[in-house]
Scaffold this active site. Structure first.
Site, PDB file in Angstrom:
ATOM      1  CG  HIS A  69      10.471 -34.996 -13.670  1.00 33.25           C
ATOM      2  ND1 HIS A  69       9.424 -35.826 -13.991  1.00 33.25           N
ATOM      3  CD2 HIS A  69      10.174 -33.790 -14.226  1.00 33.25           C
ATOM      4  CE1 HIS A  69       8.539 -35.148 -14.690  1.00 33.25           C
ATOM      5  NE2 HIS A  69       8.971 -33.917 -14.861  1.00 33.25           N
TER       6      HIS A  69
ATOM      7  CG  ASP B 160       9.318 -39.134 -13.358  1.00 29.26           C
ATOM      8  OD1 ASP B 160       8.855 -38.254 -12.612  1.00 29.26           O
ATOM      9  OD2 ASP B 160       9.775 -38.883 -14.484  1.00 29.26           O
TER      10      ASP B 160
ATOM     11  CB  SER C 280       7.574 -32.953 -17.651  1.00 27.01           C
ATOM     12  OG  SER C 280       6.816 -32.938 -16.480  1.00 27.01           O
TER      13      SER C 280
END
Length: 525
Positions: free
Chosen positions: A494, A464, A237
């Protein structure tokens, strides 16, 4: 269907959140300071420090609290230490900041490659709590790596930015973040101003130095302190943005690196927020479609995707007018419900909780959606908040130059609403999060070009919600020819490595453990 401690931990790996500044994200490409600011004696002195590893203490309140990390399945124990880094890299002989580190040693020390440094995202996520929480996902990598993570500056145990008391945060997160009239706009603006002032007061002289470029420089100092010639890295991320900035600053120092759940490095604040709005809407569409496909097994009203999403928008509109009972004496507001919905979309594993929470809220019980929102905001069951959101705001606002006034954010509402009837308003108004921040931002978006870097495996997930799939291709292009190696996972949630997909895990492990670079364009399903 209560949420376990491990599941609550898993929920807080968000790359950025609805109530914080927009997510996305230069310096000399060699990583060297300018001659006027250089201070090799200072950096060399800090690089020579010998970390004193000792058993880890329980997480601090800023890290979320809880017990000390449990030993790994083979009995290996976690070790923790601190590393001193320059507060200002232009003044390496000046004040320092103490950064918290954690590690678990490699099982096969004879075949040890080095340290594998993790950043799990946020920005604002604690590596001290994150790495033990997800350690079983990475146990194969511990065969030849010391698993290492850290609390970046401003986060958790590393001189945390804190902006308000727990009681004040309860009130702040219950506010209406999608104002409907001038009075609500004034209330929101005053709350944002008070929040920013609290951050400035509590963080003091550290606030200007919590940005991503300094964190990247910290990682290169960490590499030296750990005794590694190259930085082997796993960024998830926001950790992909941090890793990209590191590769730009120190391309020759990049070892084997993986970026998973990739932030688009070419997007500014508005573009990043709009992309994320579309990503959450895609995830909501997939959730609703799954509900429709299960027929009567799904408890939500509506026989189509549009019908289920219409039920959700109607529920949120009702909560805007009248909150419902949540947990204890706390009510579930429209803002918290939307935040809870977004949180549950980070993983397909949490879709059942979202379905249950929406159904219960429709019946007047907002406890589960409020618990999901609390997890997003870093609130534990005792009412104490971690500093994940304060650090998220501080790092984003120090990184990005763009400053949207409340009026400018309001102008963007129609375009964002077109992208998502559920999330659009919240994401548009959140553009104003840095409007009253006391420290200027550094860039329009991060520079991640890294000519001369070793190959970096870039993994994009087509489903995602928080870091849309398109960001992976943008990262590969921005890293430059011969650096980014793209791998696509056709899945939900995610990130990809922790999804359980054997194709993704196999390709990633083969690269990190054996140096086998997969063919760019590989697709895993």
């Amino acid at each position: 269907m209560p949420i376990s401690a491990a599941q609550r931990a898993a929920l807080v790996t968000a790359s950025c959140v609805l109530l914080a500044a927009g997510c996305s994200g230069g310096g000399d490409s060699s990583g060297a300071m300018t001659p006027a600011a250089s201070g090799p004696s200072g950096l060399d002195r800090l690089a020579a420090q010998k970390p004193e590893w000792s058993p880890c203490l329980p997480p601090s309140p800023a890290e979320g609290g809880g017990p000390a990390p449990s030993p790994l399945p083979d009995g290996a124990k976690w070790e923790c230490t601190f590393m001193a880094a320059p507060l200002d890299y232009a003044k390496p002989d000046g004040d320092t900041v103490d950064l918290a580190l954690i590690r678990a040693k490699a099982r096969d020390q004879g075949r040890r490659i080095g340290s594998l440094v993790f950043n799990f995202g946020g920005p604002g996520g604690s590596g001290i709590t994150g790495l033990p929480s997800f350690a079983t996902d990475f146990e194969s990598l511990r065969s030849r790596y010391d698993l290492v993570s850290f609390d970046p500056r401003g986060v958790g145990r590393s001189e945390p930015v804190e902006c308000a008391s727990d009681k004040e945060l309860d009130a702040f997160y219950a506010l209406d973040f999608t104002p409907d009239d001038a009075a609500e706009e004034r209330t929101l603006s005053e709350a944002q101003k008070k929040y920013a002032a609290g951050c400035e007061k509590n963080a003091g002289p550290h606030l200007p130095y919590v940005g991503t470029e300094n964190a990247a420089r910290d990682m290169d100092l960490m590499r030296r302190v750990l005794g590694d010639d190259k930085l082997h890295y796993f960024g998830i991320s926001y950790g992909t943005e941090l890793g990209g900035v590191y590769a730009h600053l120190f391309p020759k120092n990049v070892g084997r690196a993986v970026f998973d759940a990739v932030v688009d490095p070419t997007a500014g604040v508005e573009e990043g927020a709009l992309g994320q709005t579309k990503g959450f809407q895609l995830a909501l569409d997939n959730f609703a479609r799954d509900c429709v496909d299960r027929g009567d097994a799904c408890v939500l009203p509506g026989s189509s995707v549009a019908g289920i999403e219409g039920f959700i928008t109607d529920l949120l509109a009702q909560l805007d007018k009248k909150p419902i009972p949540g947990i204890g004496d706390r009510m579930l507001t429209q803002t918290q419900a939307t935040n809870g919905i977004a949180q549950a979309l980070y993983s397909k594993e949490f879709w059942p909780y979202l379905e249950q929470g929406l159904d219960e809220a429709d019946g007047g019980n907002g406890a589960l959606l409020l618990a999901l929102s609390d997890s997003m905001n870093g609130r534990n069951q005792t009412g104490s908040y971690s500093n994940i959101q304060a650090a998220n705001a501080a790092i984003n606002c120090v990184d990005f130059k763009q400053r949207f006034t409340l009026a400018q954010a309001k102008e963007r509402v129609p375009a964002f609403r077109q992208a998502s009837a559920v999330f659009g308003d919240f994401m548009a108004w959140a553009l104003s999060s840095c409007a009253q921040w006391p420290v200027p931002g550094a860039w329009d978006h991060p520079n991640v070009s890294a000519p001369g870097s070793a190959p970096i495996l870039v993994i994009g997930n087509t489903g995602d919600p928080a870091t849309p799939y398109e960001g992976a291709r943008s990262m590969v292009d921005a890293l430059g020819p011969g650096v980014g190696v793209e791998l696509t996972y056709k899945g939900q949630g995610h990130g990809a490595y922790g999804s359980g997909n054997t194709c993704v895990k196999g390709a990633t492990d083969a690269y990190l453990l054996d140096g086998k670079v997969p063919a760019s364009g590989t697709v895993c399903q």
